[in-house]
Scaffold this active site. Structure first.
Site, PDB file in Angstrom:
ATOM      1  CG  ASN A 108      -6.803   9.373  24.472  1.00  0.00           C
ATOM      2  OD1 ASN A 108      -7.424  10.221  24.860  1.00  0.00           O
ATOM      3  ND2 ASN A 108      -7.227   8.665  23.871  1.00  0.00           N
ATOM      4  N   GLY A 160      -2.897   8.227  21.938  1.00  0.00           N
ATOM      5  CA  GLY A 160      -4.608   9.455  21.045  1.00  0.00           C
ATOM      6  C   GLY A 160      -4.320   9.069  19.657  1.00  0.00           C
ATOM      7  CE  LYS A 161      -8.052   5.258  16.535  1.00  0.00           C
ATOM      8  NZ  LYS A 161      -7.267   3.648  17.057  1.00  0.00           N
ATOM      9  CD  GLU A 194      -8.633   8.187  20.011  1.00  0.00           C
ATOM     10  OE1 GLU A 194      -8.282   6.595  20.069  1.00  0.00           O
ATOM     11  OE2 GLU A 194      -7.596   8.920  20.030  1.00  0.00           O
ATOM     12  CG  ASN A 231      -8.628  -1.064  10.674  1.00  0.00           C
ATOM     13  OD1 ASN A 231      -9.676  -1.463  10.358  1.00  0.00           O
ATOM     14  ND2 ASN A 231      -7.936  -1.352  12.088  1.00  0.00           N
ATOM     15  CB  THR A 290      -3.924  -0.440   6.356  1.00  0.00           C
ATOM     16  OG1 THR A 290      -4.398  -0.782   8.073  1.00  0.00           O
ATOM     17  CG2 THR A 290      -3.007   0.543   6.341  1.00  0.00           C
ATOM     18  N   GLY A 293      -0.165  -6.145   4.004  1.00  0.00           N
ATOM     19  CA  GLY A 293       0.209  -4.583   3.464  1.00  0.00           C
ATOM     20  C   GLY A 293      -1.213  -3.848   3.186  1.00  0.00           C
ATOM     21  CG  ASP A 318       3.606  -2.262  21.571  1.00  0.00           C
ATOM     22  OD1 ASP A 318       2.318  -2.516  20.620  1.00  0.00           O
ATOM     23  OD2 ASP A 318       3.553  -1.728  21.619  1.00  0.00           O
ATOM     24  CB  ALA A 353       0.461   4.125  17.175  1.00  0.00           C
ATOM     25  CB  ALA A 354       0.183  -0.963  12.909  1.00  0.00           C
ATOM     26  N   GLY A 355      -1.424   1.691  12.486  1.00  0.00           N
ATOM     27  CA  GLY A 355      -1.900   2.595  11.312  1.00  0.00           C
ATOM     28  C   GLY A 355      -1.424   4.062  11.550  1.00  0.00           C
ATOM     29  CG  ASP A 356      -2.702   6.137  14.428  1.00  0.00           C
ATOM     30  OD1 ASP A 356      -3.658   6.746  14.285  1.00  0.00           O
ATOM     31  OD2 ASP A 356      -3.474   6.000  16.295  1.00  0.00           O
TER      32      ASP A 356
HETATM   33  P1  ADP Z   1      -4.088  -0.401  12.481  1.00  0.00           P
HETATM   34  O1  ADP Z   1      -3.282  -0.186  12.897  1.00  0.00           O
HETATM   35  O2  ADP Z   1      -5.050   0.468  11.586  1.00  0.00           O
HETATM   36  O3  ADP Z   1      -5.502  -1.922  12.240  1.00  0.00           O
HETATM   37  P2  ADP Z   1      -2.862  -2.457   9.833  1.00  0.00           P
HETATM   38  O4  ADP Z   1      -2.628  -2.976  11.069  1.00  0.00           O
HETATM   39  O5  ADP Z   1      -3.194  -2.631   9.411  1.00  0.00           O
HETATM   40  O6  ADP Z   1      -3.628  -0.261  10.726  1.00  0.00           O
HETATM   41  O7  ADP Z   1      -1.152  -1.766   9.822  1.00  0.00           O
HETATM   42  C1  ADP Z   1      -1.014  -0.156   9.314  1.00  0.00           C
HETATM   43  C2  ADP Z   1       0.151  -1.279   8.720  1.00  0.00           C
HETATM   44  O8  ADP Z   1       1.732  -1.220   9.303  1.00  0.00           O
HETATM   45  C3  ADP Z   1      -0.111  -1.978   7.366  1.00  0.00           C
HETATM   46  O9  ADP Z   1      -0.438  -1.632   6.362  1.00  0.00           O
HETATM   47  C4  ADP Z   1       1.269  -2.794   7.000  1.00  0.00           C
HETATM   48  O10 ADP Z   1       2.247  -1.803   6.608  1.00  0.00           O
HETATM   49  C5  ADP Z   1       2.024  -2.325   8.426  1.00  0.00           C
HETATM   50  N1  ADP Z   1       2.206  -3.139   9.605  1.00  0.00           N
HETATM   51  C6  ADP Z   1       1.153  -4.139   9.919  1.00  0.00           C
HETATM   52  N2  ADP Z   1       1.365  -5.221  11.054  1.00  0.00           N
HETATM   53  C7  ADP Z   1       2.965  -5.924  10.491  1.00  0.00           C
HETATM   54  C8  ADP Z   1       3.443  -6.411  10.468  1.00  0.00           C
HETATM   55  N3  ADP Z   1       2.894  -7.301  11.392  1.00  0.00           N
HETATM   56  N4  ADP Z   1       4.466  -7.050   9.790  1.00  0.00           N
HETATM   57  C9  ADP Z   1       4.497  -5.350   9.092  1.00  0.00           C
HETATM   58  N5  ADP Z   1       3.857  -4.375   8.842  1.00  0.00           N
HETATM   59  C10 ADP Z   1       3.013  -4.851   9.346  1.00  0.00           C
END
Ligand code: ADP
Length: 295
Positions: free
Chosen positions: A9, A37-38, A136, A180, A210, A215, A237, A240-243
């Site tokens: 995307n 985009g994921k 997606e 997640n 996740t 964690g 921010d 995309a933490a999960g990606d």
């Molecule tokens: P999504 O983005 O798919 O919702 P999560 O929020 O569960 O996924 O985050 C995925 C991973 O990113 C977590 O397992 C963790 O290791 C890391 N993470 C996410 N948020 C934080 C944070 N605030 N501090 C430290 N690590 C984070």
């Protein structure tokens, strides 16, 4: 090597003090366009984390498609499997307010055409160690790719996002499911991650749930369990933490890391990414991740 079969995307992001209510117009303070985009996010995360990464998907014949192509290649992602189709590229229209909360409209456009394997896709998949999938693109495309992965002995990794119920045939072809907490609850009806993990292990051999700043938990149907805490960082921010987590995890597994070490590297990679603004621009390199873990 890692192949992603999924979405690309252009994220169109407006930053506003307070998001508009229905029928209201507000003035934003800033506008940014960022490829996302994921699918593309996971490919870029894996490539930056050191994997040989390929992207299969589609963009439109517009300026966004050209920019998505460019950024993927700049991140060393192989784009031979990325097709340019007529019409628009996929877009995500994102409003972020001052508290960091967002609301998003995704228009699939070109991503909606990725509903089957195209010529050459099976060879690209067969030549990879891991196949990364998300939701997606049309579910028929996800299922066709998963079946190709299974046929060719490739590890099939599914991020079930955006959350949706999944047909059993698709889950049969999945080796590792990475929801997640919210997605795990949608799939199982259990809000408690431990109960969701147990329920998901009835369906697929390996699961990572996740849990954001808490964690992740890992389980395999052979009975192993690991809990990996998140690194304690100041998040600015979490887009995309999960990606990032999935991309880094696949890169580490591809290097031959054992599951607990690979999960720790994924936690480090995503911890680095949440401390910076932007999705793909915030993703860390392999060196940055290794240095961060050593401190
Ligand atoms: P999504 O983005 O798919 O919702 P999560 O929020 O569960 O996924 O985050 C995925 C991973 O990113 C977590 O397992 C963790 O290791 C890391 N993470 C996410 N948020 C934080 C944070 N605030 N501090 C430290 N690590 C984070």
């Amino acid at each position: 090597s890692v192949v992603v079969f999924g979405s690309c995307n252009m994220d169109l992001v407006a930053y506003v003090p307070v998001a508009p209510k229905q029928g209201e117009t507000v003035t934003g303070r800033e506008f940014r366009t960022v490829p996302g985009g994921k699918g593309a996010n996971q490919a870029i995360a894996a490539a930056k984390a050191g994997a040989d990464a390929r992207m299969i998907g589609a963009v439109g014949g517009d300026e966004f498609g050209a920019e998505i192509h460019r950024v993927l290649r700049e991140s060393t992602v192989d784009t031979q499997g990325l097709r340019t189709v007529s019409g628009r590229s996929g877009t995500a229209h994102i409003v972020v307010d001052d508290r960091g909360d967002n609301s998003i409209v995704v228009v699939p456009s070109a991503n909606g055409t990725v509903d089957a394997l195209a010529d050459g896709d099976e060879e690209i998949i067969a030549g990879s160690d891991s196949l990364l999938l998300q939701l997606e693109i049309p579910q028929a495309g996800v299922a066709a790719a998963a079946a190709a992965g299974k046929r060719n002995g490739v590890r099939v990794v599914l991020t079930p996002a955006p959350a949706a119920p999944l047909p059993e045939e698709l889950l049969h072809d999945v080796d590792l499911l990475v929801p997640n907490e919210h997605e795990a609850a949608v799939l199982t009806g259990h809000d408690d991650p431990e109960r969701a993990l147990t329920a998901l292990l009835e369906l697929v051999p390996e699961v990572v749930i996740t849990l954001g700043a808490r964690g992740c938990v890992y389980g395999s149907s052979e009975g192993s369990r690991h809990e990996v805490p998140a690194f304690d960082v100041q998040a600015v921010d979490t887009t995309a933490a999960g990606d990032t987590f999935v991309g880094v995890l696949s890169a580490a597994l591809g290097e031959g890391e054992e599951v607990p070490a690979a999960l720790r590297r994924a936690a480090a990679g995503s911890a680095l990414s949440v401390q910076r603004n932007g999705a793909t621009s915030a993703m860390p390199t392999r060196d940055e991740i290794i240095r961060f873990m050593a401190n």
